[in-house]
Design an enzyme around this catalytic site. Structure first.
Site, PDB file in Angstrom:
ATOM      1  N   ASP A  20      13.483   2.847  11.407  1.00  0.00           N
ATOM      2  CA  ASP A  20      12.539   1.741  12.318  1.00  0.00           C
ATOM      3  C   ASP A  20      11.497   2.827  12.581  1.00  0.00           C
ATOM      4  O   ASP A  20      11.977   3.547  13.670  1.00  0.00           O
ATOM      5  CB  ASP A  20      12.767   0.328  13.200  1.00  0.00           C
ATOM      6  N   VAL A  21       9.890   3.088  11.993  1.00  0.00           N
ATOM      7  CA  VAL A  21       9.611   3.845  13.050  1.00  0.00           C
ATOM      8  C   VAL A  21       9.417   3.344  14.599  1.00  0.00           C
ATOM      9  O   VAL A  21       8.928   5.251  14.885  1.00  0.00           O
ATOM     10  CB  VAL A  21       7.718   3.692  12.286  1.00  0.00           C
ATOM     11  N   ARG A  73      12.825   0.311   6.570  1.00  0.00           N
ATOM     12  CA  ARG A  73      14.239  -0.341   6.976  1.00  0.00           C
ATOM     13  C   ARG A  73      15.139  -0.866   5.996  1.00  0.00           C
ATOM     14  O   ARG A  73      15.685  -1.101   6.722  1.00  0.00           O
ATOM     15  CB  ARG A  73      13.537  -1.341   8.428  1.00  0.00           C
ATOM     16  N   ASN A 104       1.933   4.802   7.060  1.00  0.00           N
ATOM     17  CA  ASN A 104       1.595   3.632   6.437  1.00  0.00           C
ATOM     18  C   ASN A 104       2.126   2.381   7.071  1.00  0.00           C
ATOM     19  O   ASN A 104       1.492   1.653   7.593  1.00  0.00           O
ATOM     20  CB  ASN A 104       1.856   4.122   5.119  1.00  0.00           C
ATOM     21  N   TYR A 159      -3.423  -6.603  17.313  1.00  0.00           N
ATOM     22  CA  TYR A 159      -3.181  -5.410  16.033  1.00  0.00           C
ATOM     23  C   TYR A 159      -4.945  -4.713  15.604  1.00  0.00           C
ATOM     24  O   TYR A 159      -5.335  -2.881  16.020  1.00  0.00           O
ATOM     25  CB  TYR A 159      -4.131  -6.310  15.095  1.00  0.00           C
ATOM     26  N   LYS A 212      -5.175  -0.461  15.936  1.00  0.00           N
ATOM     27  CA  LYS A 212      -5.563   0.895  14.400  1.00  0.00           C
ATOM     28  C   LYS A 212      -7.180   1.124  14.784  1.00  0.00           C
ATOM     29  O   LYS A 212      -7.004   2.519  15.027  1.00  0.00           O
ATOM     30  CB  LYS A 212      -6.326  -0.905  13.329  1.00  0.00           C
ATOM     31  N   THR A 231      -1.460  -7.805  -0.716  1.00  0.00           N
ATOM     32  CA  THR A 231      -0.461  -6.941  -0.098  1.00  0.00           C
ATOM     33  C   THR A 231       0.458  -8.171   0.043  1.00  0.00           C
ATOM     34  O   THR A 231       0.395  -9.243   0.060  1.00  0.00           O
ATOM     35  CB  THR A 231       0.042  -6.018   0.378  1.00  0.00           C
ATOM     36  N   ILE A 251       1.465  -0.929  -0.154  1.00  0.00           N
ATOM     37  CA  ILE A 251      -0.111  -0.220   0.558  1.00  0.00           C
ATOM     38  C   ILE A 251       1.206   1.657  -0.228  1.00  0.00           C
ATOM     39  O   ILE A 251       0.524   2.244  -0.804  1.00  0.00           O
ATOM     40  CB  ILE A 251      -1.158  -0.536   1.558  1.00  0.00           C
TER      41      ILE A 251
HETATM   42  P1  NDP Z   1       3.419  -4.320   3.862  1.00  0.00           P
HETATM   43  O1  NDP Z   1       3.808  -6.050   4.296  1.00  0.00           O
HETATM   44  O2  NDP Z   1       3.301  -5.529   2.273  1.00  0.00           O
HETATM   45  O3  NDP Z   1       3.946  -3.739   4.292  1.00  0.00           O
HETATM   46  C1  NDP Z   1       4.368  -2.478   4.563  1.00  0.00           C
HETATM   47  C2  NDP Z   1       5.822  -1.584   4.518  1.00  0.00           C
HETATM   48  O4  NDP Z   1       5.818  -0.929   6.389  1.00  0.00           O
HETATM   49  C3  NDP Z   1       6.587  -2.347   4.468  1.00  0.00           C
HETATM   50  O5  NDP Z   1       7.300  -1.153   3.345  1.00  0.00           O
HETATM   51  C4  NDP Z   1       8.032  -2.349   5.184  1.00  0.00           C
HETATM   52  O6  NDP Z   1       9.178  -2.144   5.123  1.00  0.00           O
HETATM   53  C5  NDP Z   1       7.132  -1.577   6.298  1.00  0.00           C
HETATM   54  N1  NDP Z   1       7.985  -1.755   8.059  1.00  0.00           N
HETATM   55  C6  NDP Z   1       7.318  -2.494   8.566  1.00  0.00           C
HETATM   56  N2  NDP Z   1       7.657  -2.285   9.427  1.00  0.00           N
HETATM   57  C7  NDP Z   1       7.822  -0.973   9.800  1.00  0.00           C
HETATM   58  C8  NDP Z   1       8.680  -0.749  10.514  1.00  0.00           C
HETATM   59  N3  NDP Z   1       9.157  -0.593  12.089  1.00  0.00           N
HETATM   60  N4  NDP Z   1       9.710   1.054  10.766  1.00  0.00           N
HETATM   61  C9  NDP Z   1       9.567   0.782   8.925  1.00  0.00           C
HETATM   62  N5  NDP Z   1       8.540   0.316   8.320  1.00  0.00           N
HETATM   63  C10 NDP Z   1       7.794  -0.965   8.214  1.00  0.00           C
HETATM   64  O7  NDP Z   1       1.706  -4.019   4.634  1.00  0.00           O
HETATM   65  P2  NDP Z   1       0.700  -3.504   3.332  1.00  0.00           P
HETATM   66  O8  NDP Z   1       0.870  -2.589   2.753  1.00  0.00           O
HETATM   67  O9  NDP Z   1      -0.315  -4.464   3.768  1.00  0.00           O
HETATM   68  O10 NDP Z   1       0.352  -2.617   5.189  1.00  0.00           O
HETATM   69  C11 NDP Z   1      -0.159  -1.041   4.635  1.00  0.00           C
HETATM   70  C12 NDP Z   1      -0.592  -0.537   5.423  1.00  0.00           C
HETATM   71  O11 NDP Z   1      -1.742  -1.177   5.465  1.00  0.00           O
HETATM   72  C13 NDP Z   1       0.108  -1.418   7.474  1.00  0.00           C
HETATM   73  O12 NDP Z   1      -0.446  -0.096   8.226  1.00  0.00           O
HETATM   74  C14 NDP Z   1      -1.223  -2.417   7.624  1.00  0.00           C
HETATM   75  O13 NDP Z   1      -1.359  -2.729   8.091  1.00  0.00           O
HETATM   76  C15 NDP Z   1      -2.491  -1.709   6.689  1.00  0.00           C
HETATM   77  N6  NDP Z   1      -3.008  -2.305   6.294  1.00  0.00           N
HETATM   78  C16 NDP Z   1      -3.224  -3.492   5.524  1.00  0.00           C
HETATM   79  C17 NDP Z   1      -4.455  -3.956   4.552  1.00  0.00           C
HETATM   80  C18 NDP Z   1      -4.019  -5.309   4.024  1.00  0.00           C
HETATM   81  O14 NDP Z   1      -5.148  -6.440   3.974  1.00  0.00           O
HETATM   82  N7  NDP Z   1      -3.444  -5.644   3.386  1.00  0.00           N
HETATM   83  C19 NDP Z   1      -5.949  -4.076   5.401  1.00  0.00           C
HETATM   84  C20 NDP Z   1      -5.505  -2.887   6.293  1.00  0.00           C
HETATM   85  C21 NDP Z   1      -4.632  -2.306   6.774  1.00  0.00           C
HETATM   86  P3  NDP Z   1       9.991  -3.265   5.848  1.00  0.00           P
HETATM   87  O15 NDP Z   1       9.761  -3.728   6.255  1.00  0.00           O
HETATM   88  O16 NDP Z   1      11.397  -2.486   4.333  1.00  0.00           O
HETATM   89  O17 NDP Z   1      10.872  -2.102   6.761  1.00  0.00           O
END
Ligand code: NDP
Length: 254
Positions: free
Chosen positions: A60-61, A38, A87, A152, A156, A187, A18
């Protein structure tokens, strides 16, 4: 045609899913971009795909010092952040009685505290610029309950609460704060959830996929680009009166 020309947008978790779709759409609308995540290699790949003015921050957020450093780096490179998209997130599941404190805290840290830290670091720049948009990617799990994801869901729901409170606090500052709440979206995060469900229930991934898709009245998963469209709209000049909202992108599930 480029309504975000001159704006600096920072997207957390922008390396895939996303966040990557949001970054692509904001770039197309003319924004200068900071991609945060990250993994530098994944961010670099994403930046190459986008072209244009893109700055990267490895961070890392959940770590306050890293967040402060990343925001300072982004501002030094591209000026104050006008648009912050919180996000970055993770979704782990466990039945409530098996939910260990470590998992509970990790869900709160990445999905809620991360947004708090990034927002606190970006807000002074928005206030000095006199314009801002904060968009928190929550979830339908921020609006209703689901089994086996209490941590979770709590995180949220907390993110939606943060959104509503901050929207009021900033109402007279020309800064809007909204949440976008996707339903199940195609995703890597969803693929991991499907694999976990299959492993724990003995059902096939295809069966698990069908069950989750049916929770969306459109009987399908949301596409990341559809979430991005909602985020873009909230960032446009014309949506300045929309604040404190939690907008579901879930085919009518909520
Ligand atoms: P992905 O796992 O595909 O992507 C998650 C992203 O967040 C990656 O870029 C990852 O990068 C980054 N990330 C994870 N942890 C950290 C951290 N501690 N610090 C910095 N970056 C971080 O997930 P989605 O795209 O599916 O999800 C995006 C958002 O949408 C999330 O908040 C999720 O809860 C929300 N969402 C998703 C749904 C779904 O069905 N997919 C439904 C509803 C909400 P890296 O690991 O390289 O750091």
């Amino acid at each position: 045609m480029r309504p975000l020309e001159g704006r600096h947008a920072l997207v957390t978790g922008a390396s895939r899913g996303i966040g990557a779709a949001i970054a692509a759409l904001l770039a197309k609308a003319g924004a200068r971009l900071t991609l945060l995540g990250r993994n530098r290699a994944a961010l670099s790949e994403q930046a190459q795909r986008l072209g244009g003015t893109v700055h990267l921050e490895v961070c890392d957020v959940t770590r306050p010092e890293e967040v402060r450093r990343a925001l300072a780096g982004a501002e030094a490179a591209l000026g104050p952040v006008h648009i912050l998209v919180n996000n970055a997130g993770q979704a782990q599941s466990q039945p409530f009685l098996k939910t260990e404190l470590e998992l509970w805290q990790r869900m709160l840290e990445v999905n809620l505290t991360g947004a708090f830290l990034c927002t606190q670091a970006a807000l002074p720049g928005m206030l000095s610029a006199g314009w801002g948009r904060i968009v928190n990617i929550a979830s339908t799990a921020g609006l209703k309950g689901y089994p086996y994801v209490a941590a979770y869901c709590a995180a949220k729901h907390g993110l939606v609460g943060l959104t509503r409170a901050l929207a009021i606090e900033l109402a007279q500052k020309n800064i809007t704060v909204n949440a976008v709440c996707p339903g199940y979206t195609e995703t890597a995060l969803l693929e991991e959830s499907l694999a976990r469900i299959a492993e724990r229930t003995g059902r096939s991934v295809a069966e698990a996929r069908g069950t989750l898709a049916r929770s969306n009245p459109q009987n399908r998963f949301v596409r990341p680009e559809e979430v991005a469209e909602a985020v873009l709209w909230l960032c446009l000049p014309g949506s300045g009166a929309v604040s404190g909202q939690a907008i579901a992108v879930a085919g009518g599930e909520v």
